[in-house]
Design a protein around this motif. Structure first.
Motif, short mmCIF file in Angstrom:
data_model
loop_
_atom_site.label_atom_id
_atom_site.label_comp_id
_atom_site.label_asym_id
_atom_site.label_seq_id
_atom_site.Cartn_x
_atom_site.Cartn_y
_atom_site.Cartn_z
N ILE A 1 17.81 10.68 -5.17
CA ILE A 1 18.55 9.52 -5.65
C ILE A 1 19.15 9.83 -7.02
CG2 ILE A 1 18.44 7.07 -6.19
CD1 ILE A 1 17.94 7.77 -3.22
N HIS B 1 21.44 7.76 -8.63
CA HIS B 1 21.88 6.54 -9.32
C HIS B 1 20.75 5.51 -9.24
CE1 HIS B 1 25.86 8.41 -9.25
NE2 HIS B 1 25.65 8.66 -7.97
N SER B 2 21.09 4.23 -9.12
CA SER B 2 20.11 3.16 -8.93
C SER B 2 19.13 3.03 -10.09
CB SER B 2 19.33 3.38 -7.61
OG SER B 2 20.19 3.42 -6.50
N TRP C 1 17.52 5.47 -11.25
CA TRP C 1 16.49 6.48 -11.03
C TRP C 1 16.82 7.80 -11.71
CZ3 TRP C 1 13.42 6.79 -5.88
CH2 TRP C 1 12.81 5.55 -5.62
N THR D 1 20.06 -2.97 -10.42
CA THR D 1 19.88 -1.74 -9.66
C THR D 1 21.10 -1.39 -8.82
OG1 THR D 1 17.49 -2.15 -9.54
CG2 THR D 1 18.41 -0.56 -7.98
N TYR D 2 21.59 -2.36 -8.09
CA TYR D 2 22.64 -2.07 -7.10
C TYR D 2 24.04 -2.01 -7.71
CZ TYR D 2 24.86 -1.94 -2.54
OH TYR D 2 25.59 -1.55 -1.43
N GLY E 1 23.77 1.62 -7.84
CA GLY E 1 22.99 1.93 -6.65
C GLY E 1 23.82 2.02 -5.39
N ASP F 1 24.47 5.35 -3.93
CA ASP F 1 23.41 6.02 -3.16
C ASP F 1 23.37 5.54 -1.71
OD1 ASP F 1 22.22 7.69 -5.18
OD2 ASP F 1 21.45 5.86 -6.12
N HIS G 1 20.37 3.92 0.95
CA HIS G 1 19.16 4.13 0.18
C HIS G 1 19.19 3.30 -1.11
CE1 HIS G 1 19.01 7.57 2.88
NE2 HIS G 1 17.73 7.73 2.55
N GLY G 2 20.37 3.21 -1.72
CA GLY G 2 20.51 2.42 -2.93
C GLY G 2 20.28 0.94 -2.68
#
Length: 258
Positions: A127, A129-130, A132, A221-222, A227, A230, A233-234
């Motif tokens: 991952i 982005h997000s 992370w 997050t998104y 996210g 991703d 998964h994001g």
């Protein structure tokens, strides 16, 4: 500033429980270039100990659980080397990061805590982005200068007085859960520990606060942390984060209703 004429020694330290699936791969990434491996187990029921003893005789057990921060403090008491590199069993040191760690230890700067950039997987995919990655976490320090704080979950290394933070190059690969429900169980455990810690400190929450924090967690997050780049998964990570935050604040709220 170099404080010693001899080369400083380096230990890898881990706290573990039921890590038979990951432990060998983790230790394989460090076994050939560190001076010491210290492992503190908190009551594994799988073959964690058997695997660990193939790499080190410094394997210890502490069955009671004081929280992540204090458990790491316990593990540090068994370390004899000049420097400590903290790892989790589901992490791997890449060759580039290894070189950067070795250079930092050889430099032997005082009052310096080193951060690594962790690159994590979620359900089999790295991952990027997000929120992370980049994921800078303090993991390397001189043994006699500092330790982890007392926080039960999401613990961190205390920066020494007049200390500084430096960043290392290369990624620390982090192989998180491939199973959705296993991921949820971990998040639920963290939420429970967080709520308990805040409750003991007299913190309070409400249903409205829980909902607002949860909604913002998804948006952060998104959207704010990209996210959506991703893919699915994001989106899943954003949903899990929102659920985790909701659980934290609702759990804290309900503790005050008992």
């Amino acid at each position: 500033m170099n404080q010693q004429n001899t080369k400083p020694s380096l230990a890898v330290a881990l706290i573990v429980k039921n890590e038979a699936k990951h432990l060998a791969a983790c230790l394989d990434s460090v076994k050939d270039w560190v001076d010491e491996i210290v492992i503190l187990d908190s009551g594994s029921s799988d073959t964690t100990e058997e695997i660990a003893r193939q790499y080190t005789n410094k394997f210890f057990v502490s069955n009671d659980w004081p929280g992540f921060g204090m458990q790491r403090q316990r593990a540090q008491q068994y370390v004899e080397s000049d420097y400590i590199l903290w790892l989790d069993a589901d992490e791997r040191v890449t060759p580039e990061l290894r070189q950067s760690i070795q250079q930092a230890v050889a430099s032997n700067h005082i009052n310096t805590v080193y951060q690594v950039n962790r690159l994590s997987t979620a359900f089999g995919k790295f991952i990027h982005h997000s929120g992370w990655h980049p994921d800078w976490i303090s993991r390397l320090h001189r043994r006699n200068e500092t330790q982890y704080n007392d926080v039960k979950v999401h613990e961190s290394i205390v920066i020494p007085a007049n200390g500084k933070i430096e960043k290392l190059t290369g990624n620390l690969e982090h192989y998180t859960f491939e199973d959705f429900f296993e991921f949820q169980r971990k998040q639920q455990k963290y939420a429970e520990l967080w709520a308990e810690e805040k409750f003991l400190k007299g913190k309070k929450s409400s249903i409205a606060s829980a909902v607002i924090h949860s909604m913002f967690s998804f948006i952060r997050t998104y959207i704010l942390k990209a996210g959506f780049l991703d893919g699915k998964h994001g989106f899943i990570i954003a949903c899990i984060n929102a659920q985790y935050v909701l659980n934290k604040y609702l759990g804290l709220h309900l503790k005050h209703k008992k």
